[in-house]
Design an enzyme around this catalytic site. Structure first.
Site, mmCIF file in Angstrom:
data_model
loop_
_atom_site.group_PDB
_atom_site.id
_atom_site.type_symbol
_atom_site.label_atom_id
_atom_site.label_comp_id
_atom_site.label_asym_id
_atom_site.label_seq_id
_atom_site.Cartn_x
_atom_site.Cartn_y
_atom_site.Cartn_z
ATOM 1 N N LYS A 106 0.491 22.182 2.937
ATOM 2 C CA LYS A 106 0.443 22.380 1.402
ATOM 3 C C LYS A 106 1.808 23.102 1.305
ATOM 4 O O LYS A 106 2.618 23.689 0.253
ATOM 5 C CB LYS A 106 0.170 24.423 1.826
ATOM 6 C CG LYS A 106 -1.456 23.775 2.265
ATOM 7 C CD LYS A 106 -2.432 24.684 0.662
ATOM 8 C CE LYS A 106 -3.857 23.718 0.836
ATOM 9 N NZ LYS A 106 -4.548 23.343 2.032
HETATM 10 C C1 LIG Z 1 -5.693 22.323 1.678
HETATM 11 C C2 LIG Z 1 -5.924 22.317 3.004
HETATM 12 C C3 LIG Z 1 -7.137 21.290 3.663
HETATM 13 C C4 LIG Z 1 -7.650 20.664 2.308
HETATM 14 O O1 LIG Z 1 -7.150 20.423 0.816
HETATM 15 P P1 LIG Z 1 -7.960 19.883 -0.197
HETATM 16 O O2 LIG Z 1 -6.519 19.101 -1.685
HETATM 17 O O3 LIG Z 1 -8.032 21.629 -0.758
HETATM 18 O O4 LIG Z 1 -8.627 19.746 -0.633
HETATM 19 C C5 LIG Z 1 -7.088 20.091 4.429
HETATM 20 N N1 LIG Z 1 -6.392 21.096 5.586
HETATM 21 C C6 LIG Z 1 -5.815 21.756 5.624
HETATM 22 C C7 LIG Z 1 -4.981 21.925 6.817
HETATM 23 C C8 LIG Z 1 -5.454 22.762 4.644
HETATM 24 O O5 LIG Z 1 -4.571 23.480 4.437
#
Ligand SMILES: *Cc1c(COP(=O)(O)O)cnc(C)c1O
Length: 439
Positions: A106
Site C-alpha cells: 500500500k
Molecule cells: C490491501 C492488501 C491486500 C489486498 O489488496 P487489494 O488491492 O485490496 O486486493 C493484500 N495483502 C495485503 C497485505 C494488503 O494490505
C-alpha cells in the site's frame, strides 16, 4: 487523458478531478477513457529501467495535470524503495512489494497519491480531507504517506478489534494531520460509511473530501509500475502468470490496466481467503457480495470488493472474457498456515499470510489447472508479496516455531501511545464528527 465512470453516467473528467473526487458523482469508479500503448523502446529497455524510470514514463501517459519536472520529482520521492523479484525455483517467483516504510504494498499508492495531491492543489485555501476505510494496511500506509503534508487532513476508519496490534499502532500513533476513528463494526461497515460520505451532497458542499482507498484511480496508477518492473527483472522470456492475493481487487485491477497498455501476461490468478465472492463469480458467473469473514489474512477480509466494477468494465461486461484472463481460488486459514510452514521448510523463505494465500493458489493452479491460460510448463508464475512477514508475527511465529525479527522502521511506532476516536457504525455520527472537526 480523460477518465470515465464505470457507471457511464458522468461526463469524462481530467485526472485531477478524478483523483480529487475519488468516487464519480454517479457512484461509479473512474477508469482511463482509452489505453495508450507503451512504445517498443519501453519494452526493449525495460530490463535496464529503475522503478522510478518506469513510474515517470507510465504516469506521463495517465497524469496530464503536472509538468514533467514536478511529476518526475514527486515520483522519485514517492518511490524511494525497491521491489525485488525473488526466485523460488521451478519458474515460481515472489515480487516483494513490502520494502516501503510501512512494509506493505500500500506504500506505493499512498506515497504516490500524497505527493501528487499536494502538487496538484498547491496554494488552495481549504484543506483537503482524505477519508479512508482500512482493514489495516491501507491506513498505516496512508497515515505515513500523508503525514505532515501541507494542506491535507487524513481521517482513517478502522474496525475496532479487527486489526493486528502492530497495524493498530501504525494507524493510531501517527499524530499531526492524521486521525484514526475506531469504528464499532466490520471493515465493510467502515467502507459503507466512507461511501455514504462521498455521496452525501450537503457534506461535500462544506468539505473537500477525497479518498485514498482503491476506489481512487490515483492509487491504482502507481500499482501498475511494479508489474512492468517485474517483467523487466525476469530472465525468462515467456509472458508470466501473475498471482495476486486479493481483497478489494485494486492490485489485480492495476495488473489488468498494465496489460491494457501492452504488458505481456499469460493470465492472472485471483487468490483469496474465505472471502471468496470473486473466485465464486469466476466459477459460476454470479456475483453475490456478502458480509466479510475474519481470517488471518485480514487485509483481504472483504465481502464486497469495490474494484469488481472496474474488472467488469475492463472486459466490457463479458463474463467469458473475464474467465479467459482470470482464474480464481480461495483458501482457508489452515491451508494458509500450512503454506507458510511449507515455504519456510522447503525454501527457507518467510511469507506473510496474504502472500501465503497467493503461494497456495499457485500450487493448486500448477497441480490441477496447468494450461488454463494456454501457457507452457515453463511459464513463469509471479506471486505478488503484499506484506512483510514481521507485520504478522502473531500468526507466523507459532506456525514456524521461531521468532521473527522486527525491522527498525516498524519498531518506532510500537512504543508510542495509541490515540483514536471511538465511533458507532452509524453514518450520521461520522457526518457530525467530520463537520465538527474539519469545517
Ligand atoms: C490491501 C492488501 C491486500 C489486498 O489488496 P487489494 O488491492 O485490496 O486486493 C493484500 N495483502 C495485503 C497485505 C494488503 O494490505
Amino acid at each position: 487523458m480523460k477518465y470515465i465512470s464505470t457507471n457511464d453516467k458522468t461526463p469524462p473528467v481530467s485526472f485531477s478531478e478524478a483523483a480529487l473526487q475519488g468516487l464519480a458523482p454517479d457512484g461509479g469508479l473512474y477508469l482511463p477513457q482509452s489505453w495508450p500503448q507503451l512504445p517498443n523502446s519501453f519494452w526493449d529497455q525495460l530490463g535496464q529501467k529503475s522503478l522510478q524510470d518506469i513510474g515517470f514514463e507510465v504516469s506521463r501517459l495517465f497524469v496530464d495535470s503536472l509538468e514533467d519536472e514536478l511529476l518526475e520529482e514527486n515520483i522519485s520521492e514517492a518511490l524511494n524503495f525497491d521491489a525485488p523479484l525473488v526466485s523460488l525455483g521451478n519458474h515460481v517467483y515472489v515480487l516483494e512489494l513490502f520494502h516501503g516504510p510501512t512494509l506493505a504494498f500500500k506504500d506505493f499508492g499512498a506515497r504516490f497519491m500524497s505527493r501528487i495531491f499536494s502538487a496538484m492543489r498547491g496554494g488552495s485555501d481549504q484543506d483537503l480531507v482524505i477519508l479512508a476505510a482500512t482493514s489495516g494496511d491501507t491506513g498505516s500506509a496512508v497515515a505515513q504517506g500523508f503525514l505532515g503534508v501541507e494542506g491535507i487532513q487524513v481521517c482513517l476508519l478502522y474496525p475496532k478489534g479487527k486489526v493486528s496490534y502492530i497495524q493498530e499502532q501504525q494507524l493510531t500513533t501517527a499524530g499531526q494531520n492524521v486521525t484514526a476513528l475506531e469504528v464499532e463494526g466490520t471493515f465493510d461497515d467502515c467502507q459503507r460509511m466512507v461511501k455514504a460520505a462521498f455521496s452525501d451532497r450537503s457534506l461535500n458542499e462544506k468539505l473537500q473530501l477525497s479518498s485514498a482507498n482503491s476506489i481512487n484511480i490515483a492509487r491504482l496508477i502507481p500499482q501498475m509500475f511494479y508489474y512492468y518492473y517485474a517483467i523487466g527483472q525476469l530472465r525468462e522470456g515467456n509472458p508470466p502468470i501473475f498471482c495476486v492475493p486479493s481483497g478489494n481487487f485494486g492490485n489485480l485491477t492495476a495488473g489488468l490496466m498494465a496489460q491494457k497498455t501492452g504488458m505481456p501476461a499469460a493470465g492472472f490468478i485471483a487468490a483469496t481467503n474465505a472471502n471468496d465472492v470473486v473466485p465464486e463469480f469466476l466459477e459460476h458467473g454470479e456475483f453475490h457480495p456478502r458480509s466479510s469473514k475474519r481470517t488471518i489474512s485480514n487485509a483481504m477480509d472483504v465481502g464486497n470488493p469495490s474494484n469488481f466494477a472496474r474488472i467488469v468494465h475492463l472486459f466490457d461486461g463479458d463474463y467469458q472474457k473475464i474467465k479467459q484472463k482470470i482464474w480464481g481460488a480461495s483458501f482457508s486459514d489452515s491451508q494458509t498456515r500450512q503454506a507458510i510452514k511449507e515455504v519456510y521448510r522447503e525454501h527457507d523463505y518467510l511469507m506473510d499470510p496474504h502472500t501465503a494465500v497467493g503461494y497456495r493458489a499457485v500450487q493448486q493452479y500448477t497441480a490441477s489447472e496447468q494450461g488454463y491460460f494456454s501457457e507452457s510448463e515453463s511459464t513463469p508464475k509471479i506471486i505478488l508479496s503484499t506484506a512483510h512477514p514481521a507485520k504478522f508475527g502473531d500468526v507466523i511465529e507459532p506456525v514456524i516455531s521461531a521468532k521473527i525479527d522486527i525491522p527498525a522502521r516498524l519498531k518506532t511506532c510500537l512504543n508510542k501511545e495509541k490515540q483514536s476516536v471511538e465511533m458507532s457504525d452509524d453514518y450520521d455520527d461520522l457526518k457530525k464528527w467530520l463537520m465538527d472537526s474539519y469545517r
